[in-house]
Motif scaffolding. Structure first.
Motif, short mmCIF file in Angstrom:
data_model
loop_
_atom_site.label_atom_id
_atom_site.label_comp_id
_atom_site.label_asym_id
_atom_site.label_seq_id
_atom_site.Cartn_x
_atom_site.Cartn_y
_atom_site.Cartn_z
N MET A 1 5.87 -3.41 -4.48
CA MET A 1 5.48 -2.90 -5.77
C MET A 1 6.73 -2.47 -6.54
N MET A 2 6.74 -2.77 -7.83
CA MET A 2 7.88 -2.43 -8.68
C MET A 2 7.78 -0.98 -9.14
N ALA A 3 8.92 -0.33 -9.24
CA ALA A 3 8.96 1.04 -9.75
C ALA A 3 8.96 1.02 -11.28
N ASN A 4 8.44 2.07 -11.87
CA ASN A 4 8.42 2.20 -13.32
C ASN A 4 9.86 2.50 -13.78
N PRO A 5 10.45 1.61 -14.59
CA PRO A 5 11.84 1.81 -15.00
C PRO A 5 12.00 2.69 -16.25
N LEU A 6 10.91 3.09 -16.89
CA LEU A 6 11.01 3.81 -18.15
C LEU A 6 11.36 5.30 -18.04
N PRO A 7 10.88 6.04 -17.03
CA PRO A 7 11.21 7.47 -16.97
C PRO A 7 12.71 7.79 -17.01
N TRP A 66 12.69 -0.58 -25.17
CA TRP A 66 12.10 -1.92 -25.29
C TRP A 66 12.78 -2.89 -24.31
N ALA A 67 14.10 -2.87 -24.25
CA ALA A 67 14.82 -3.79 -23.37
C ALA A 67 14.42 -3.57 -21.91
N THR A 68 14.26 -2.32 -21.53
CA THR A 68 13.84 -1.98 -20.17
C THR A 68 12.43 -2.47 -19.91
N PHE A 69 11.54 -2.26 -20.87
CA PHE A 69 10.16 -2.72 -20.79
C PHE A 69 10.12 -4.25 -20.69
N GLU A 70 10.87 -4.91 -21.55
CA GLU A 70 10.88 -6.37 -21.56
C GLU A 70 11.31 -6.94 -20.21
N ARG A 71 12.36 -6.37 -19.63
CA ARG A 71 12.82 -6.83 -18.31
C ARG A 71 11.74 -6.59 -17.26
N LYS A 153 7.68 -0.04 -39.47
CA LYS A 153 7.38 1.36 -39.24
C LYS A 153 8.41 1.96 -38.28
N THR A 154 8.96 3.12 -38.65
CA THR A 154 9.94 3.80 -37.80
C THR A 154 9.25 4.31 -36.54
N MET A 155 9.89 4.10 -35.41
CA MET A 155 9.37 4.53 -34.12
C MET A 155 10.28 5.58 -33.53
N THR A 156 9.70 6.52 -32.82
CA THR A 156 10.50 7.51 -32.10
C THR A 156 10.58 7.11 -30.64
N PRO A 157 11.61 7.56 -29.94
CA PRO A 157 11.69 7.27 -28.51
C PRO A 157 10.49 7.81 -27.72
N VAL A 158 10.01 8.99 -28.06
CA VAL A 158 8.88 9.58 -27.32
C VAL A 158 7.63 8.73 -27.50
N TYR A 159 7.33 8.33 -28.75
CA TYR A 159 6.17 7.48 -29.02
C TYR A 159 6.33 6.13 -28.31
N THR A 160 7.53 5.56 -28.42
CA THR A 160 7.80 4.27 -27.77
C THR A 160 7.57 4.37 -26.27
N TYR A 161 8.07 5.43 -25.68
CA TYR A 161 7.88 5.64 -24.25
C TYR A 161 6.39 5.71 -23.90
N GLN A 162 5.63 6.48 -24.66
CA GLN A 162 4.21 6.66 -24.37
C GLN A 162 3.47 5.32 -24.40
N VAL A 163 3.71 4.53 -25.44
CA VAL A 163 3.02 3.25 -25.58
C VAL A 163 3.43 2.29 -24.47
N LEU A 164 4.73 2.10 -24.30
CA LEU A 164 5.19 1.13 -23.30
C LEU A 164 4.87 1.59 -21.88
N ASN A 165 4.92 2.88 -21.65
CA ASN A 165 4.57 3.41 -20.33
C ASN A 165 3.10 3.16 -20.01
N ASP A 166 2.23 3.24 -21.01
CA ASP A 166 0.81 2.93 -20.78
C ASP A 166 0.64 1.51 -20.27
N ILE A 167 1.38 0.58 -20.85
CA ILE A 167 1.29 -0.82 -20.43
C ILE A 167 1.89 -1.00 -19.03
N VAL A 168 3.05 -0.42 -18.80
CA VAL A 168 3.70 -0.53 -17.48
C VAL A 168 2.81 0.04 -16.39
#
Length: 174
Positions: A1-7, A66-71, A153-168
């Motif tokens: 299983m892959m670890a979550n790279p976003l935190p 985003w780059a981390t999520f994409e990988r 639309k301007t994105m914040t790192p916290v919002y970006t993390y929340q959205v991408l983390n939900d998918i991961v």
């Protein structure tokens, strides 16, 4: 299983923001001696320089998230696609997987997000939010063209993390 790279990325962002707060407070309290080799703390626009730096760093952290999520997604798809090696005829299975493994690296990211919509556990609205993050990431990556800014639309790192983390999180369970 892959670890979550976003935190680790969001944790670095939080540390960076704390450092900016310390720099801001240092300038406000006129403790510039804490920056013995820097010229900017003594400038009249030092607070504005910090504000500009914060904006730039926030953009870079959205880019990094985003780059981390994409990988992560590419690796996830490559791992899931490994089952292609079990198809019959076997002499076609390995070359087919190798072709898939190479090509997934270059897939259009909006199309990848559309593909992920087929997972019932991923909210379609979340995919839409991720596409907006991708648009913002692209705007940053391609030089922050002023004429396109109103369309992004301007994105914040916290919002970006929340959205991408939900998918991961969903992908890690599937």
């Amino acid at each position: 299983m892959m670890a979550n790279p976003l935190p680790p990325v969001i944790e670095s962002y939080q540390v960076t923001m704390d450092c900016f707060k310390i720099a801001h407070r240092t300038i406000k309290e006129q403790q510039v001696r804490l920056f013995p080799l820097a010229q900017w703390p003594t400038q009249p626009d030092a607070q504005q320089q910090i504000a500009t730096a914060i904006t730039n760093v926030q953009e870079l952290f959205v880019f990094s998230l985003w780059a981390t999520f994409e990988r992560f997604v590419i690796t996830y798809l490559q791992n899931k696609g490994a089952t292609l090696q079990t198809i019959i005829p076997l002499d076609l299975a390995s070359p087919l997987y190798e072709q898939f493994r190479k090509e997934v690296e270059y897939w259009n990211q909006k199309e990848v997000l559309d593909l992920l919509k087929h997972l019932s556990a991923i909210d379609k609205h979340t995919i839409g939010q991720a596409k907006q993050i991708l648009d913002y990431r692209n705007w940053i990556a391609h030089g922050k063209e002023i004429h396109r800014k109103s369309a992004v639309k301007t994105m914040t790192p916290v919002y970006t993390y929340q959205v991408l983390n939900d998918i991961v999180t969903v992908l890690m369970l599937n």
